[in-house]
Design an enzyme around this catalytic site. Sequence first.
Site, PDB file in Angstrom:
ATOM      1  N   ARG A 151      30.287  69.373  50.578  1.00  0.00           N
ATOM      2  CA  ARG A 151      29.174  68.437  50.718  1.00  0.00           C
ATOM      3  C   ARG A 151      29.519  67.125  50.028  1.00  0.00           C
ATOM      4  NH1 ARG A 151      25.228  71.527  50.046  1.00  0.00           N
ATOM      5  NH2 ARG A 151      23.594  69.933  50.055  1.00  0.00           N
ATOM      6  N   GLN A 188      26.424  67.014  43.258  1.00  0.00           N
ATOM      7  CA  GLN A 188      26.809  66.724  44.641  1.00  0.00           C
ATOM      8  C   GLN A 188      25.538  66.801  45.496  1.00  0.00           C
ATOM      9  OE1 GLN A 188      30.588  66.182  45.257  1.00  0.00           O
ATOM     10  NE2 GLN A 188      29.916  65.715  43.172  1.00  0.00           N
ATOM     11  N   ALA A 217      37.386  67.640  51.732  1.00  0.00           N
ATOM     12  CA  ALA A 217      36.678  67.353  50.483  1.00  0.00           C
ATOM     13  C   ALA A 217      35.438  66.491  50.707  1.00  0.00           C
ATOM     14  CB  ALA A 217      37.628  66.676  49.505  1.00  0.00           C
ATOM     15  N   HIS A 218      34.742  66.213  49.607  1.00  0.00           N
ATOM     16  CA  HIS A 218      33.459  65.505  49.696  1.00  0.00           C
ATOM     17  C   HIS A 218      33.613  64.075  50.224  1.00  0.00           C
ATOM     18  CE1 HIS A 218      33.858  64.344  45.105  1.00  0.00           C
ATOM     19  NE2 HIS A 218      34.866  63.913  45.832  1.00  0.00           N
ATOM     20  N   ASN A 219      32.639  63.694  51.042  1.00  0.00           N
ATOM     21  CA  ASN A 219      32.532  62.343  51.607  1.00  0.00           C
ATOM     22  C   ASN A 219      33.656  61.974  52.567  1.00  0.00           C
ATOM     23  OD1 ASN A 219      31.245  61.851  48.524  1.00  0.00           O
ATOM     24  ND2 ASN A 219      30.031  61.175  50.276  1.00  0.00           N
TER      25      ASN A 219
END
Length: 337
Positions: A223, A203, A244-246
């Site tokens: 991240r 990540q 969560a990510h993105n």
Amino acid sequence: MTNLSINDISKISNCEVINLNSEDIKFSGIAPLDRADKNQISFLINDKYLNDVYHTNAGAIICSKKAAELFKEKVANCLIICDNPHVTLAKISQIFFKPTHPFNGISDHAIIDKSAEIHPSATIFPFVFIGPGARIGAHSVIYSNCFIGAASTIGEDCILYPNVVLREGCRIGNRCILNPGVVVGGDGFGFAADINENVKIPQIGGVFIEDDVEIGANSTIDRGAMSDTKIGRQTKIDNLVMVAHNVVIGELCFIAGQVGIAGSTTVGNKVVMAGQVGVSGHVKIGDKAMLTAQSGISKNIPSEQIWGGSPARPFKEYTAHLATLNKIVKQTNKKSS
């Protein structure tokens, strides 16, 4: 303690003030109608408390123009008349109730890398860790047991309460508040599944949090896998929320407790998510959408619509479905009895 005259309040709030019998009173705070004394300002936000206006001891009352027309000839209080009493109350409250901190300066018991840049006006409590290349802006306050990772940046006038983790390469704007236990920049849940193993995907993105964002206790902002996870300005996130990510969240959103937003979802501006909403990955939620409590979102939500249920559907459809289901249950119970 802050003490303000009614003229001070008028200038600060940019509101109309009528009935200046109490002009010489110095106001020392805010209180509800049934508890306020002559040195306090009260408020009428909900009409069900209208009768309390006639009995309050408050020196001044924040109210709407419509409400003021009902009682302005019958009370001796100063009236602070505005378009949005709730917002005016919040702004005046901030004058009386500024956060105070039991420590000032940069503690010798903090662990600070020599390459970190900390503004002289910042406050760093004992037992904080600040990594290489990190930057802390003017007047920001970092409480004990916080971890600030390498090359992360914190803007001006921020508060990070105890046990906040800001991992490497994350950015926080100005006037942000991170409550105890917040984790910003933890690894996203990214794995590639093979027959005999789950292979971790590094990540390598970060988190970018814009100005005036507040994040509640024990919430987590992961991240990004490749690019940054983003939180727009003035968005307010409650306790125990997972982003969560993105994920990209727009401006001026309200996200209530126990909401979970899966990866690569895009949330527009002024979106409201009530408690325990669950959002699956890679969906888009339009501007000003409202998602009712415990909604399960599995597809795109159009702008300015209210959705509810799990799986979620337009709110009128959802309530009609519930009504029909309740009717069937009642009929079934009657037959069985």
